[in-house]
Design an enzyme around this catalytic site. Sequence first.
Site, PDB file in Angstrom:
ATOM      1  N   VAL A  42      41.270 -18.548   8.545  1.00 54.45           N
ATOM      2  CA  VAL A  42      41.473 -18.028   8.567  1.00 54.45           C
ATOM      3  C   VAL A  42      41.283 -16.753   9.951  1.00 54.45           C
ATOM      4  O   VAL A  42      42.086 -15.734  10.288  1.00 54.45           O
ATOM      5  CB  VAL A  42      40.933 -17.671   6.993  1.00 54.45           C
ATOM      6  N   GLU A  43      40.340 -16.909   9.940  1.00 55.29           N
ATOM      7  CA  GLU A  43      39.431 -15.907  11.250  1.00 55.29           C
ATOM      8  C   GLU A  43      40.631 -16.626  12.413  1.00 55.29           C
ATOM      9  O   GLU A  43      40.830 -15.555  12.899  1.00 55.29           O
ATOM     10  CB  GLU A  43      37.856 -16.386  11.720  1.00 55.29           C
ATOM     11  N   SER A  44      40.574 -17.754  13.275  1.00 57.66           N
ATOM     12  CA  SER A  44      41.599 -17.928  14.517  1.00 57.66           C
ATOM     13  C   SER A  44      42.452 -18.951  14.475  1.00 57.66           C
ATOM     14  O   SER A  44      42.689 -18.598  15.332  1.00 57.66           O
ATOM     15  CB  SER A  44      40.059 -18.434  15.452  1.00 57.66           C
ATOM     16  N   TYR A 179      42.266 -11.205   3.355  1.00 56.67           N
ATOM     17  CA  TYR A 179      41.564 -11.460   3.927  1.00 56.67           C
ATOM     18  C   TYR A 179      40.708 -12.517   2.846  1.00 56.67           C
ATOM     19  O   TYR A 179      40.600 -14.253   2.965  1.00 56.67           O
ATOM     20  CB  TYR A 179      39.747 -11.190   4.678  1.00 56.67           C
TER      21      TYR A 179
END
Length: 197
Positions: A42-44, A179
Amino acid sequence: YLKRNPGYLNLFVQRAQPYLYYIVEHIDRGRLPMDLALVPMVESAFEPTAVSPKDAAGLWQIIPTTGQEWGLMLAEGYDGRFDIHTSTDVALRYLRYLNKLFNGDWLLALAAYNAGPRAVREAIAAHAAEPPPATAVETHPAVVLALALAASARPVAAPETTPQSLFWSLKLPKETQDYVPRIVALAHIIADPGAQG
């Protein structure tokens, strides 16, 4: 979204392959929830050189101040946030700390990873300050009797065994509201892809 775009998930899985074994091994060794392996997805999108407009960098999208506070070296010519080994160690230690800070609530810990612990604490304080919702009380004798009879005729539902996370009641930034559910959705898909279509 993921059901309509399965190629998106397949791309993430391909990108994750070089790093996943290492991340899973460290999560397992630290006795942390395996769902944390999805945070870099999810972050990168498992892009090790990713840099956000807010200067978060690497697989785990660590901002410079958090990286330095947790022991990542950021110097001219070297940025520990791009180092898979050190950034994974820092990210997992930080997530463990956030989980402890929020009394074992992993959803709040993930929200704090995204928005910062202060934003989550402020949202919790704002939620606690809200007046409780008013409940209507029925007083007409015939309605009270009918409700009592109906309640006695129905089996009582078993109490919920897992407490609901406070995360779902908080007013957090839109990015954070999106998120945490992304990670939860990915965890459900990875756990049982067939059931999720």
